[in-house]
Design a protein around this motif. Structure first.
Motif, PDB file in Angstrom:
ATOM      1  N   LEU A  87       0.916  -1.121   0.069  1.00  0.00           N
ATOM      2  CA  LEU A  87       0.003   0.010  -0.149  1.00  0.00           C
ATOM      3  C   LEU A  87       0.936   1.413  -0.023  1.00  0.00           C
ATOM      4  O   LEU A  87       0.434   2.391  -0.572  1.00  0.00           O
ATOM      5  N   ALA A  88       1.756   1.302   0.773  1.00  0.00           N
ATOM      6  CA  ALA A  88       2.872   2.446   0.910  1.00  0.00           C
ATOM      7  C   ALA A  88       3.465   2.809  -0.602  1.00  0.00           C
ATOM      8  O   ALA A  88       3.600   3.872  -0.956  1.00  0.00           O
ATOM      9  N   LEU A  89       3.968   1.595  -1.417  1.00  0.00           N
ATOM     10  CA  LEU A  89       4.280   1.847  -2.561  1.00  0.00           C
ATOM     11  C   LEU A  89       3.238   2.634  -3.432  1.00  0.00           C
ATOM     12  O   LEU A  89       3.705   3.238  -4.356  1.00  0.00           O
ATOM     13  N   GLY A  90       2.173   1.941  -3.384  1.00  0.00           N
ATOM     14  CA  GLY A  90       1.116   2.718  -4.060  1.00  0.00           C
ATOM     15  C   GLY A  90       1.075   4.157  -3.852  1.00  0.00           C
ATOM     16  O   GLY A  90       0.884   5.210  -4.663  1.00  0.00           O
ATOM     17  N   GLN A 124     -12.176 -10.082   4.695  1.00  0.00           N
ATOM     18  CA  GLN A 124     -12.588  -9.476   5.740  1.00  0.00           C
ATOM     19  C   GLN A 124     -13.065  -8.113   5.298  1.00  0.00           C
ATOM     20  O   GLN A 124     -12.050  -7.496   4.668  1.00  0.00           O
ATOM     21  N   ILE A 125     -14.409  -7.681   5.714  1.00  0.00           N
ATOM     22  CA  ILE A 125     -14.627  -6.218   5.268  1.00  0.00           C
ATOM     23  C   ILE A 125     -13.844  -5.213   5.696  1.00  0.00           C
ATOM     24  O   ILE A 125     -13.432  -5.174   7.253  1.00  0.00           O
ATOM     25  N   SER A 126     -13.328  -4.308   5.211  1.00  0.00           N
ATOM     26  CA  SER A 126     -12.752  -3.027   5.405  1.00  0.00           C
ATOM     27  C   SER A 126     -11.441  -3.458   6.088  1.00  0.00           C
ATOM     28  O   SER A 126     -10.874  -2.656   6.865  1.00  0.00           O
ATOM     29  N   ALA A 127     -10.751  -4.546   5.783  1.00  0.00           N
ATOM     30  CA  ALA A 127      -9.504  -5.114   6.219  1.00  0.00           C
ATOM     31  C   ALA A 127      -8.380  -3.959   6.069  1.00  0.00           C
ATOM     32  O   ALA A 127      -7.486  -4.273   6.706  1.00  0.00           O
ATOM     33  N   GLY A 128      -8.436  -3.532   4.889  1.00  0.00           N
ATOM     34  CA  GLY A 128      -7.395  -2.584   4.342  1.00  0.00           C
ATOM     35  C   GLY A 128      -7.491  -1.210   5.067  1.00  0.00           C
ATOM     36  O   GLY A 128      -6.387  -0.424   5.032  1.00  0.00           O
ATOM     37  N   MET A 182      -2.973   4.612   7.184  1.00  0.00           N
ATOM     38  CA  MET A 182      -1.942   5.677   7.911  1.00  0.00           C
ATOM     39  C   MET A 182      -0.682   4.977   8.104  1.00  0.00           C
ATOM     40  O   MET A 182       0.441   5.775   7.902  1.00  0.00           O
ATOM     41  N   ASP A 183      -0.430   3.824   8.192  1.00  0.00           N
ATOM     42  CA  ASP A 183       0.898   3.219   8.388  1.00  0.00           C
ATOM     43  C   ASP A 183       1.554   3.210   6.950  1.00  0.00           C
ATOM     44  O   ASP A 183       2.816   3.598   6.763  1.00  0.00           O
ATOM     45  N   ALA A 184       0.711   3.061   5.927  1.00  0.00           N
ATOM     46  CA  ALA A 184       1.156   3.197   4.569  1.00  0.00           C
ATOM     47  C   ALA A 184       1.725   4.521   4.298  1.00  0.00           C
ATOM     48  O   ALA A 184       2.740   4.958   3.476  1.00  0.00           O
TER      49      ALA A 184
END
Length: 335
Positions: free
Chosen positions: A62-65, A258-262, A267-269
């Protein structure tokens, strides 16, 4: 003969500031590792190191995104919702529709690419501010995955309108997040491969260099004949794809959709991407720096957990360490 006396010269204040600006992030990571290694004998074990790498693999994607959106002077905050959507898409393909590995990977990637295209449409065509456009998409995508699932997670045997779902999370898919290759988690190998490709793309290809030019000065890039809109579109599509990969790895790790798992990983990303922005004194987005930022997050959470620090207090320490790293990295040099 006159003896020569050599007097050591101390580094100037400007030299010290330059060193801190360039290597502050690395120094903070080394300091954190050293601290946790001293207070806990099990911290530097091979098993714990692989656990840290496995744990950061999802947030690192996600951070790379986020990093790709920062390269073109944008900011994609929809990545957490895209990862959640990818998680639901992959699980639904297998559990609801009894599909195999290829479809279970293809569906979330397509979903990520579509969200990236819509983000680009809002930013490039409608000229909405990046933050507001992707914030709107974050809510829309989150609503879509909640509506599709009626607010329920997807797992083998889950009840549907026609009875219990008969599909399973196939073993080949579970291997992505749970399998090892010679003792190294496959998800970590996948992350390293993506990091290498992304770094080479941004630093060694014409398109990558042009994307940095757009991020540096979009108007100047436009005067040079670059297609600013096309380059921004590429950045947002890649951001969506990387978030989808993170969702795939997450689904494989937990074995369900899992719903809304991401969402909690957003914020960490973002923090990892901005540490990457500051590291090595480049003052620009960096794939390698983003990876180091994600590792810093993983090391902090792992070490604090081993010290039995309550989860509700960990964000205080994490935020403080990030502030220190960024403060040193953005020190102004003496003129």
């Amino acid at each position: 003969m006159t003896a020569l006396t050599l007097t050591p010269t101390l580094p100037s204040r400007a030299a010290v500031r330059t060193f801190l600006s360039r290597y502050a992030g690395v120094l903070v990571i080394l300091a954190v590792v050293a601290f946790f290694a001293v207070v806990n004998d099990n911290f530097l074990t091979f098993k714990n190191m692989t656990d840290i790498l496995r744990s950061v693999s999802v947030s690192a994607f996600l951070a790379l995104g986020v990093t790709f959106s920062l390269v073109v002077d944008g900011f994609d905050v929809s990545i957490g919702s895209v990862a959640s959507l990818a998680t639901i898409g992959a699980a639904a393909a297998m559990v609801y529709h009894r599909q195999e590995l290829f479809v279970a990977i293809l569906v979330p990637l397509l979903l990520g690419a579509v969200v990236g295209l819509v983000n680009a449409l809002l930013v490039v065509r409608l000229r909405l501010p990046d933050l507001l456009a992707t914030l709107a998409m974050m809510f829309i995508v989150n609503g879509i995955q909640l509506t599709y699932t009626n607010g329920y997670s997807i797992y083998p045997g889950v009840m549907t309108a026609s009875g219990p779902a008969t599909g399973i999370i196939v073993p080949s898919f579970l291997f992505i997040g749970q399998g090892d290759v010679l003792g190294v988690p496959f998800a970590v190998l996948l992350l390293l491969a993506v990091v290498v490709v992304a770094h080479l793309f941004l630093t060694r290809t014409t398109v990558g260099r042009h994307m940095f030019m757009v991020g540096g000065n979009a108007e100047a890039a436009r005067h040079l004949g670059l297609s600013v809109g096309r380059l921004k579109t590429i950045a947002y599509v890649v951001s969506g794809l990387l978030a989808a990969v993170g969702g795939i790895v997450l689904t494989s790790r937990i074995g369900s959709g899992q719903i809304s798992a991401g969402a909690p990983m957003l914020m960490d990303a973002v923090a990892a991407a901005y540490v990457g922005y500051a590291i090595f004194g480049q003052k620009r987005p960096s794939v390698i720096g983003t990876l180091l930022g994600a590792l810093l997050i993983g090391i902090l959470l792992n070490g604090l957990t081993m010290m039995n620090v309550p989860y509700y207090a960990q964000d205080i320490v994490k935020g403080g360490v990030f502030a220190i790293a960024l403060a040193f990295a953005f020190l102004r040099k003496d003129k």
